[in-house]
Scaffold this motif. Structure first.
Motif, short mmCIF file in Angstrom:
data_model
loop_
_atom_site.label_atom_id
_atom_site.label_comp_id
_atom_site.label_asym_id
_atom_site.label_seq_id
_atom_site.Cartn_x
_atom_site.Cartn_y
_atom_site.Cartn_z
N LEU A 4 5.66 9.00 -0.90
CA LEU A 4 5.90 8.50 0.43
C LEU A 4 4.70 7.95 1.10
CD1 LEU A 4 7.23 12.18 1.49
CD2 LEU A 4 8.44 10.16 1.20
N GLY A 5 3.55 7.77 0.26
CA GLY A 5 2.23 7.02 0.81
C GLY A 5 1.54 7.93 1.99
N GLY A 27 -2.48 4.61 5.06
CA GLY A 27 -3.65 4.40 6.02
C GLY A 27 -4.71 3.43 5.50
N LEU A 28 -4.98 3.56 4.13
CA LEU A 28 -5.91 2.62 3.65
C LEU A 28 -5.36 1.41 3.48
CD1 LEU A 28 -8.63 1.99 2.58
CD2 LEU A 28 -7.98 3.24 0.25
N ALA A 29 -4.00 1.31 3.03
CA ALA A 29 -3.24 0.14 2.72
C ALA A 29 -3.25 -0.78 4.20
CB ALA A 29 -1.88 0.14 2.42
N GLN A 30 -2.89 0.02 5.35
CA GLN A 30 -3.06 -0.80 6.60
C GLN A 30 -4.57 -1.12 6.90
OE1 GLN A 30 -0.52 -1.83 8.32
NE2 GLN A 30 1.25 -0.64 7.52
N GLN A 31 -5.22 -0.30 6.72
CA GLN A 31 -6.72 -0.80 7.03
C GLN A 31 -7.23 -2.08 6.24
OE1 GLN A 31 -9.53 0.30 8.70
NE2 GLN A 31 -8.53 2.23 9.74
N LEU A 46 -3.17 9.95 -7.04
CA LEU A 46 -2.25 10.43 -5.91
C LEU A 46 -1.74 11.99 -6.20
CD1 LEU A 46 -0.72 7.12 -5.35
CD2 LEU A 46 -2.79 7.99 -4.45
N TRP A 47 -1.38 12.07 -7.54
CA TRP A 47 -0.83 13.53 -7.79
C TRP A 47 -1.77 14.80 -7.23
CZ3 TRP A 47 -2.70 16.61 -12.27
CH2 TRP A 47 -1.88 17.86 -12.53
N GLU A 60 6.38 -0.97 0.24
CA GLU A 60 7.87 -0.74 -0.30
C GLU A 60 7.86 0.51 -1.02
OE1 GLU A 60 10.79 -2.45 -3.72
OE2 GLU A 60 9.54 -3.86 -3.00
N PHE A 61 8.36 1.36 -0.57
CA PHE A 61 8.21 2.81 -1.17
C PHE A 61 9.43 3.02 -2.25
CE2 PHE A 61 6.67 3.04 3.25
CZ PHE A 61 5.25 3.55 2.99
#
Length: 322
Positions: A192-193, A236-240, A275-276, A252-253
């Protein structure tokens, strides 16, 4: 004080050793002699360098004695990954050294059950690295609680800074994550990001070690997290990061099965490992007892690392904004 740093030319030692020399300490660096510090500093000219193969000397039972024979006041162990190696060092330093500090990891904890996680969290660590770091932290706490050597374990998040690859928004070291964000191309995101990543600048980690040395009584027998003030979600980090290139992140989820099918196995496994766990480590204890005050927000630590990679032709991107 005389301070021996084991593995002082790595990520944290690059910043810690100049801090210690500038503060007036005599510093001896034990290393394999195959790496220069990531950032040069005039303080390194005052550091005594000792070349040593720790694994070989641990096997021969001579490593701890070599350290103790220098009669240091403080030993900082940046490169211990095995509880038996830690035990050997503790046994050799007991009664001869005033303070042993160990560099652990927030992976001493398992996948998050509640956030933020504190140092006493008892979630089951996963993977050999995390299991060993948790075992070392327990060993050190028990040693000091039992009246033996004064120890402190400090546990960084994902260490970031100029000079080496940095964990991406996908929790891996795949350079194409940065190039896709820079080009405005779709980025596959497993789940889900909303999973968490908790970075920290190497100099903020060094700050934490210096504070623990300076406040030995408060640090005795304790474990501390050393991270940026806040964790970031994947999205959030991807958008930053996309904003550093004048872009918006196109995410793309997908399911983990699809992500693994479309991602190199090495990078897919790194993503899963980070991420886990989805960790957000509290630094309240380090703030309260040591006065820890990280300078870098997580995104600023990551941005500095990416800027260095781009500026040194390690990454074909151009940072513009953010």
């Amino acid at each position: 004080m005389r301070i021996v740093v084991i593995g002082g030319t790595g990520h944290v030692g690059t910043y810690l050793i100049p801090r210690l020399v500038t503060a007036g300490h005599e510093v001896v660096n034990f290393s394999r002699g195959i790496r220069r510090p990531y950032t040069d500093h005039p303080a390194w000219r005052e550091v005594r360098q000792v070349v040593v193969d720790r694994a070989a000397e641990d096997g021969a039972g001579t490593f701890a004695g070599r350290v103790a024979d220098l009669w240091p006041d403080v030993v900082v162990d940046m490169v211990c990954f095995d509880v038996e190696s830690a035990r050997h060092l503790v046994d050799g330093l007991r009664g001869r050294v005033a303070h042993l500090l160990h560099c652990g990891s927030i992976w001493m904890h398992g996948p998050s059950l509640r956030i933020p996680v504190d140092e006493d969290d008892e979630s089951e660590p996963a993977g050999e690295y995390g299991i060993q770091k948790a075992a070392i932290a327990r060993l050190l706490r028990a040693e000091t609680a039992g009246g033996g050597l004064v120890t402190t374990s400090l546990h960084p998040g994902h260490i970031s800074g100029p000079g080496w690859p940095v964990i991406t928004p996908l929790g891996n070291l795949d350079p194409s994550v940065w190039t896709r964000l820079a080009a405005g191309e779709p980025l596959l995101v497993p789940g889900l990001g909303a999973e968490l990543l908790h970075h920290v600048h190497a100099d903020d980690v060094a700050q934490g070690f210096q504070l623990a040395i300076e406040h030995r009584d408060r640090a005795a027998g304790q474990a501390f997290h050393l991270t940026a003030p806040s964790a970031l979600t994947v999205r959030g980090l991807a958008q930053q990061a996309a904003s550093w290139f004048g872009r918006s992140a196109e995410l793309e989820f997908v399911s983990w099965d699809e992500f693994r099918a479309r991602t190199a196995p090495e990078y897919a496994e790194q993503s899963w490992d980070h991420l886990w766990r989805s960790q957000y480590a509290s630094i309240d204890k380090a703030r309260r007892l040591l006065g820890y005050a990280p300078v870098y927000a997580a995104e600023a630590a990551v941005r500095e690392a990416v800027a260095w990679l781009a500026g040194n032709e390690k990454l074909a991107v151009t940072l513009t904004g953010g």
